[in-house]
Design a protein around this motif. Structure first.
Motif: not given
Length: 367
Positions: A221-222, A252-254, A272-273, A227-237
């Motif tokens: 499913e992933l 971004r996954s359907g 949350h998802a 693009p989601a990887g960059a979002d998660v990296d920002r959340a980690a930061a």
């Protein structure tokens, strides 16, 4: 120092015990000391019990130190006896050497030991790979345990200046092609994935899983996760929570619900998802009080304001324009409405309660 005893320890006196694995690696990297794992050579389970150690192992003998509660495992070898990560037979005889135990480990950087006096024992040249910042598999036995692909991915998320040896990535691909990854159970995948999500750069975990072709097997499913990887990296930061990071990964996954079922993720992460896309879709319509109230109610912010705040932060990470202070004010205002008093005022005509409550909440948002 990760070793060395300030005072004599009667439980370990004369015991051939060595600190192994991550504690040795992290000390060489200059990282803070964490839990120490010990390997004991030349002893039997009976010897350990006589010394006061408490047995806690399942598949192989592991003991807790009577005072420190650190784990001491008898040196062991492993032999593949079935498919998947559970298909192993262990041998823990007193004749197993320290080097034999180290050779069954996953990566050279995890296959080092130190004596209690601090002497480094490094038969597989792990220290050189620590210096080179390389994850390299110890031997071909690596291919017998598909969990090691997940561990490699998780380590890459944590150690952001490390790379994977070409031969190790090639071996991971061959493992996937041979069907080893198909034997991974959801609980183990989630355990490693959740730890990787909580590391410094989670996208690197996904890079490894995609590069080894394991992502298509364990989390199809992933596959369009980029693009989601960059979002998660920002959340980690920003040190955001696991549920927020998971929601950003899935946004971004359907197939969010399918992924949650596949991995049997905790309810908080699944919630949350599910709610983050609702929030992101509703924000453009929140310029008016009615749109704001719709969003507050759909996201259950009145009962769970802290979760709503976390979702707002996630939406901000994902690029939405979010005024956190304004939203906190609005939620507080709506939660301040006395629903009981409105119900009492409409006691003669209960059908009016819902409309009267909504009108009061709208007025609170306009105040």
């Amino acid at each position: 120092m990760i070793c060395g005893d300030a005072f004599p320890d009667p439980a370990t006196a004369g015991l051939q015990a060595y600190v192994v694995g991550g504690a040795v690696r992290d000390a060489l990297l200059g990282l803070p000391a964490g839990d120490r794992d010990w390997v004991v050579v030349g002893a039997t389970p009976e010897d350990m019990v006589r010394r006061g150690f408490v047995p806690v192992g399942g598949d192989f003998p592991v003991f807790l130190h009577p005072a420190t509660k650190e784990e001491y495992a008898l040196a062991r070898t492993e032999r593949k006896s079935g498919r998947g990560y559970q298909g192993f037979t262990f041998y823990t005889g007193a004749d197993v050497t320290l080097e034999q135990d180290l050779r069954r480990r996953d990566f050279t950087v995890n296959a080092m030991a130190r004596t209690r006096a601090g002497e480094l024992i490094d038969p597989l040249h792990g220290q050189a790979d620590v210096r080179a910042r390389i994850f390299r598999h110890v031997g071909e036995a690596f291919a017998e345990d598909p969990v090691r692909i997940l561990r490699l991915a998780r380590f890459m998320a944590r150690f952001v200046d490390f790379a994977v040896a070409d031969e190790t990535m090639g071996l991971c691909r061959r493992m996937v092609e041979a069907g080893e990854a198909d034997a991974l159970v959801p609980e183990r995948v989630w355990k490693e994935m959740s730890r990787g999500l909580m590391s410094a750069r989670p996208s690197r975990m996904l890079d490894v899983l995609a590069g080894s072709q394991a992502l298509a097997r364990v989390m199809p499913e992933l596959q369009a996760w980029g693009p989601a990887g960059a979002d998660v990296d920002r959340a980690a930061a920003q040190d955001l929570s696991l549920p927020v990071r998971y929601a950003l990964l899935c946004r971004r996954s359907g197939q969010r619900e399918a992924l949650g079922r596949r991995l049997r993720v905790p309810a908080e992460c699944a919630d949350h998802a599910r709610l983050l896309p609702l929030l992101c879709d509703g924000l453009p319509r929140a310029g008016e009080a009615q749109g704001r109230l719709d969003l507050i109610e759909r996201c259950d912010a009145l009962r769970k304001p802290d979760r709503f705040t976390a979702l707002l932060r996630a939406a901000s990470v994902a690029g939405a324009a979010v005024d956190q202070t304004a939203w906190q004010h609005w939620v507080h205002a709506v939660r301040g409405i006395d629903a009981g008093a409105i119900a009492q005022a409409c006691a003669a005509d209960p059908a009016r309660i819902k409309a009267a409550l909504r009108q009061a909440r709208l007025q609170a948002l306009l105040a």
